[in-house]
Enzyme design. Sequence first.
Site, PDB file in Angstrom:
ATOM      1  CG  ASP A 136      -1.577  -1.007   0.998  1.00  0.00           C
ATOM      2  OD1 ASP A 136      -1.718  -1.719   0.428  1.00  0.00           O
ATOM      3  OD2 ASP A 136      -3.027  -0.749   1.714  1.00  0.00           O
ATOM      4  CE  LYS A 158      -3.658  -4.312   1.058  1.00  0.00           C
ATOM      5  NZ  LYS A 158      -4.335  -3.600   2.184  1.00  0.00           N
ATOM      6  CB  CYS A 204      -2.331  -2.357   5.124  1.00  0.00           C
ATOM      7  SG  CYS A 204      -3.447  -1.827   4.915  1.00  0.00           S
TER       8      CYS A 204
HETATM    9  N1  TIU Z   1      -2.691   0.219   4.164  1.00  0.00           N
HETATM   10  C1  TIU Z   1      -2.974   0.524   5.005  1.00  0.00           C
HETATM   11  O1  TIU Z   1      -1.812   0.451   6.433  1.00  0.00           O
HETATM   12  N2  TIU Z   1      -4.091   1.086   5.432  1.00  0.00           N
HETATM   13  C2  TIU Z   1      -4.251   2.444   6.569  1.00  0.00           C
HETATM   14  O2  TIU Z   1      -6.134   2.160   6.298  1.00  0.00           O
HETATM   15  N3  TIU Z   1      -3.599   2.663   7.427  1.00  0.00           N
HETATM   16  C3  TIU Z   1      -3.876   2.835   8.490  1.00  0.00           C
HETATM   17  O3  TIU Z   1      -2.918   2.976   9.052  1.00  0.00           O
HETATM   18  N4  TIU Z   1      -5.014   4.121   8.625  1.00  0.00           N
END
Ligand code: TIU
Length: 241
Positions: free
Chosen positions: A32, A137, A170
Amino acid sequence: MSKHRLDPVGTIAAEPSSIAVEWRKTALVIIDMQRDFMEPGGFGETLGNDVSRLANAVKPCAAVLDAARDLGMLVIHTREGHRPDLSDAPPAKIERGAPSKRIGDAGPMGRILIQGEPGHDIIPALYPIKGEVVIDKPGKGAFYATALGEILKQHEIENLLVCGVTTEVCVNTTVREANDRGYRCVVLADCCASYFPEFHEMGLRMIKAQGGIFGWVSNSSAVLDAIAQSAPKSISAGGAR
Ligand code: TIU
């Protein structure tokens, strides 16, 4: 798989112990690294976070990505996000946050966390190249509702080098999913980041505690060292085939 005369097994310095990995059975998973989390105006900022805290992970991650590409390692990028009609976004996920800034609402980088919008895309410094896998995802974990498990099986992968954001969300969710599926996860601390330094620290400690209950914690230079030690001829003497 390698463009170099690589020793098949490398040893990565890590905690709670060093780990030997067969390079051919090792994938780099970058979680991500999207504009929506890394840049102002995206999902991360709408949640009230200071997105500049994630910037330090980019350079070390790019160095590992370069080395992985050079080795011909399987590289997997993930992106959290949803279909434009939000059919894969549970109401329980959407309804959180300020009413004017929810998933699917318009922001400066397009609709927040929606596939195809500028904010959903991966940052330029880590942009996927041809042949690399991109997993879209809907959840925090990269295995939930994706083909990741099948892809790893097809490539006979046993070990994952894990980078990305955020450490406790994530990255941790994906590592826990992977650990239950039998993968050895080596999380690269300097290639991960959180909006909360204490969560980054604790997220890593949770992984490596209790003899490595979820996996190993290492860093970019330990992986680069392990690769260099596996390929002394190719790297020090330019012996690529
Ligand atoms: N990719 C991921 O970690 N999604 C989140 O929403 N992370 C947060 O820390 N909010």
